[in-house]
Design an enzyme around this catalytic site. Structure first.
Site, short mmCIF file in Angstrom:
data_model
loop_
_atom_site.label_atom_id
_atom_site.label_comp_id
_atom_site.label_asym_id
_atom_site.label_seq_id
_atom_site.Cartn_x
_atom_site.Cartn_y
_atom_site.Cartn_z
N CYS A 402 45.63 -29.95 94.96
CA CYS A 402 46.34 -29.16 93.96
C CYS A 402 45.63 -29.17 92.62
O CYS A 402 46.03 -28.43 91.71
CB CYS A 402 47.77 -29.68 93.81
SG CYS A 402 48.99 -28.59 94.57
N LYS A 405 44.36 -25.67 91.56
CA LYS A 405 45.29 -24.56 91.31
C LYS A 405 44.93 -23.80 90.03
O LYS A 405 44.30 -24.32 89.13
CB LYS A 405 46.72 -25.10 91.15
CG LYS A 405 47.39 -25.53 92.43
CD LYS A 405 48.75 -26.15 92.15
CE LYS A 405 49.76 -25.12 91.69
NZ LYS A 405 50.33 -24.37 92.81
N ASP A 432 60.39 -23.35 94.44
CA ASP A 432 59.53 -23.93 95.46
C ASP A 432 59.35 -23.00 96.65
O ASP A 432 58.30 -23.00 97.29
CB ASP A 432 60.10 -25.28 95.92
CG ASP A 432 60.02 -26.33 94.83
OD1 ASP A 432 58.91 -26.69 94.46
OD2 ASP A 432 61.08 -26.75 94.33
N ASP A 472 57.87 -28.08 99.96
CA ASP A 472 58.65 -26.98 99.39
C ASP A 472 59.96 -26.76 100.15
O ASP A 472 60.99 -26.42 99.57
CB ASP A 472 57.83 -25.68 99.40
CG ASP A 472 56.71 -25.71 98.37
OD1 ASP A 472 56.82 -26.47 97.40
OD2 ASP A 472 55.72 -24.97 98.55
N GLY A 522 48.73 -18.64 113.43
CA GLY A 522 47.97 -18.80 112.20
C GLY A 522 46.71 -17.96 112.20
O GLY A 522 46.58 -16.98 112.97
N HIS A 523 45.76 -18.35 111.39
CA HIS A 523 44.53 -17.58 111.22
C HIS A 523 43.39 -18.55 110.89
O HIS A 523 43.59 -19.52 110.15
CB HIS A 523 44.68 -16.56 110.10
CG HIS A 523 43.45 -15.72 109.88
ND1 HIS A 523 43.06 -14.72 110.75
CD2 HIS A 523 42.51 -15.75 108.91
CE1 HIS A 523 41.95 -14.17 110.32
NE2 HIS A 523 41.59 -14.76 109.20
#
Length: 720
Positions: A402, A405, A432, A472, A522-523
């Site tokens: 983080c 960010k 969140d 979150d 997902g990817h």
């Protein structure tokens, strides 16, 4: 960032002296295309040469330990804190105790030996002198017990070789130093102490006699009990601590492999390669060279390191290997308890404080090689570049997690033009997770997070990223449902892609299933560096918790320490203690479902502390409900090592932005602006419930810290 594709996995099993030296050299001259992994049970490895000095009290713990985490960061290697328990040579995998297997193309084993003895009662009441870190920890605990009068200063050492006698003198000296009259006994099965010539033997016996050490010879141990060692035909030896130093024994797991062995030790050739296996090497005390048998001594591992490094590179590149010719004799430097030492070589012996000073310089020079690591140069600014490029390159390197960010102010400005929530969407940007009303009743929350890699290990990185994303959902008081993974791999061969994705997917499933959620897709793509993210959903029957709803008088409860951003920034700079890094990463990888279940029942508002720092997450709680907050500095938990690093001027690249976006009155603490990855839950709880909540958290083995209180106001934060 990788500019050369990764094509080969090199794995080090164990953090022995040879591997440590190769790590240092590898950092200065890495092999392009090779991914290096180090597996060791702990974040540090003790240096054998300084153990007696540590036991005697001449060296602290930090002086003794080789920081493998720092060495791995320097070498660009991933560090796995786990214990090897086997090797599958057909699949080329190292089997670990606490996680899935680790694949290799080339591997090297440097795990040392053990002194655990096959004697009745020894496993329950004794401690082997090796592994060194286990023994050193037990010795420190025993000293504390003696100082508290919880144990008598009676020690038995089984084995009258150099190691046993040296440790006996060190322990006797230290016990005297703390004011506990020692009663130390060396128990030797043979007719005399061994491992040295006659002149050196007399010197050692005189030194032991001066320390009050009793030597029992021709003594065969029959049983070890909690308070004594039983001998055949002799009086028992009273002992509150029994140390085994009679010989070198291979680790049991090695004997259960199909490796070529001699008396349990791995057979290697002149090139240090395992006999009959071009992909494996072994070095140090765990290996044996039948063509050139040598004693088990650290000096040989140190001398073998350059040859090992050359031959590992040869195995990875198809080059020619070199042979190693170990010396036939070596200098023995033996500590005599106090700051005096004896040197022996070729039958010659010298004794005195000057020999201690010589030994100290040798030991200190070795440790300095492994701790004073060269700073690797960052990217060089181009000769011609647009305005602002040099300023950015001259600033702190971009952090991982983080810490990478975008700042809160920039992000808020970018979201200002977002359309208002409508239809089933109740809340959107600013909390969140988004909250959606479900047609059949109840609510769904949805959020997404991804993290730039903060460690080289995909397994640990996946665990932290998954916990971070689930935070979150937990912060909304919701139950996790499903997740989509978004994975960016650095460019690598198809085989390494398969290995890496297998590790990532297995870890993802483990974390999600433990939280009651499922991975549904997902990817994946390849890019400049490893990045892992998840989109997660959750459900809650009643309206999910948000940052709004806190009330005047509520107390703020935090479930995790802060300071992870500082520790990770220091780790990037090679300035963090590896033990602190490992401890923080372990906490960051733990799920918070139990904390969320407890807090979600009573909290008026809740969030998780992540990239914008503690102050940056308290601020929206206050702003949403027209409240002020006082934070009690001394009540805020901080990760071990973070305070000292922050005071030394180390900070995350995001900290200045966080500091600008969340002003504080009444003083300042830069750790309040430190970006957290997988940070704790922060809940506003009625003051009347604080004790009940803290007790409930503790009953579940969780942390809970009351760090402040809310009052009516205008959104002001004060540090008290």
């Amino acid at each position: 960032m990788n500019t050369v594709p990764l094509t080969r996995d090199l794995v080090f099993v164990g953090g022995g002296h040879a591997h440590a030296l190769v790590l240092r050299s590898w950092g200065m001259d890495p092999l392009p295309g090779a991914r290096l992994t180090v597996i060791n049970p702990g974040p540090t490895a003790p240096y054998t040469g300084m153990l007696p000095g540590h036991v005697a009290g001449h060296y602290g713990r930090d002086d003794l330990e080789i920081d493998l985490v720092r060495l791995c960061r320097h070498a660009g290697a991933r560090f796995i804190q786990d214990k090897a328990i086997g090797i599958d040579r057909s699949r080329r995998e190292v089997i670990l105790e606490g996680r899935g297997p680790v694949a290799y193309d080339v591997a090297s084993i440097d795990v040392g030996i053990t002194a655990q003895m096959d004697l009745p009662g020894f496993d329950a009441h004794g401690i082997g002198a090796k592994p060194l870190d286990v023994y050193a920890a037990r010795w420190r605990a025993f000293l504390e017990q003696v100082e508290r009068n919880e144990a008598s200063p009676e020690v038995a050492v089984i084995g009258g070789g150099v190691a046993g006698c040296e440790l006996a003198m060190a322990m006797a000296f230290r016990l005297r130093k703390i004011g506990a009259p020692p009663k130390v006994t060396v128990i030797e099965a043979g007719p005399r102490i061994s491992g040295v010539g006659s002149k050196a033997r007399q010197t050692m016996l005189a030194a032991m006699a001066a320390l009050g050490i009793e030597v029992r010879t021709d003594a065969r141990v029959t049983e070890v009990r909690a308070d004594q060692v039983l001998l055949a035909g002799q009086e028992p030896v009273r002992a509150a601590l029994c140390v085994g130093a009679a010989g070198a024994f291979p680790h049991g797991w090695i004997s259960r492999t199909d490796l070529p062995l001699e008396d349990g030790f791995i057979v290697v050739g002149p090139d240090l390669g395992v006999k009959g296996d071009d992909a494996l090497f072994a070095v140090g005390d765990c290996a044996v060279m039948p063509h050139a048998p040598r004693p088990k001594a650290g000096v040989f591992a140190v001398r073998a390191a350059p040859i090992l490094q050359h031959n590992l590179r040869a195995a990875l590149t198809g080059g020619a290997r070199k042979n190693w010719r170990p010396q036939k004799d070596y200098l023995k430097l033996i500590s005599l308890g106090e700051q005096s030492a004896m040197a022996e070589k070729f039958g010659l012996t010298l004794t005195g404080s000057f020999m201690w000073r010589w030994k100290y310089r040798i030991d200190r020079a070795f440790m300095d090689r492994l701790s004073d690591l060269p700073i690797m140069a960052g990217p060089k600014p181009p000769d011609t570049a647009a305005l602002g490029v040099r300023d950015i390159l001259a600033a702190k390197p971009l952090c991982g997690g983080c810490g990478a960010k975008v700042g809160s102010g920039v992000l808020s400005a970018a979201l200002e033009g977002s359309a208002p929530m409508a239809g089933e969407v109740i809340t959107g940007a600013g909390d969140d997770a988004a909250v959606l009303r479900q047609p059949g009743g109840g609510f769904q929350v949805i959020s997404t997070d991804h993290l730039r890699a903060l460690v080289e290990d995909p397994v640990q990185m996946t665990r932290i990223a998954a916990v971070h994303a689930l935070g979150d959902v937990w912060a909304m008081g919701a139950r996790p449902q499903v997740a989509l993974a978004s994975i960016v791999l650095p460019q690598m061969s198809a085989e390494l892609q398969a290995r890496t994705l297998a590790e990532i997917m297995q870890t993802t499933r483990e974390v999600l299933e433990a939280a009651g959620a499922q991975l549904v897709g997902g990817h994946t793509t390849m890019g400049a560096e490893l990045t892992i993210g998840f989109t997660v959903t959750g459900r809650r029957e009643e309206m999910p918790l948000t940052v709004a709803g806190a009330q005047a008088g509520d107390v703020l409860i935090l479930t995790r320490p802060i300071g992870s951003g500082v520790i990770l920034a220091a780790d990037m700079e090679g300035r963090a203690d590896g033990r602190d890094v490992a401890a923080a990463l372990e906490i960051m990888g733990k799920t918070q479902d139990r904390e969320a279940a407890i807090l979600g029942k009573v909290a008026h508002a809740m969030t998780d502390v992540t990239g914008f720092g503690l102050a940056g997450h308290v601020r929206p709680i206050c702003a949403a409900s027209d409240l002020d907050a006082i934070l009690w500095r001394d009540a805020i938990p901080v990760y071990a090592g973070a305070r000292a690093l922050s005071d030394a001027g180390i900070s995350s690249s995001l900290m200045p932005s966080n500091r600008a976006d969340a002003s504080m009155q009444g003083g300042e603490d830069l750790l309040l602006y430190d970006p957290q990855t997988a940070g704790g839950l922060l809940a506003a709880v009625p003051a009347s419930d604080r004790d009940t909540v803290i007790a409930a958290l503790e009953a579940e083995g969780c942390q809970g810290h009351v760090i402040g209180q809310l009052s009516k106001g205008t959104g002001q934060l004060t540090l008290g």
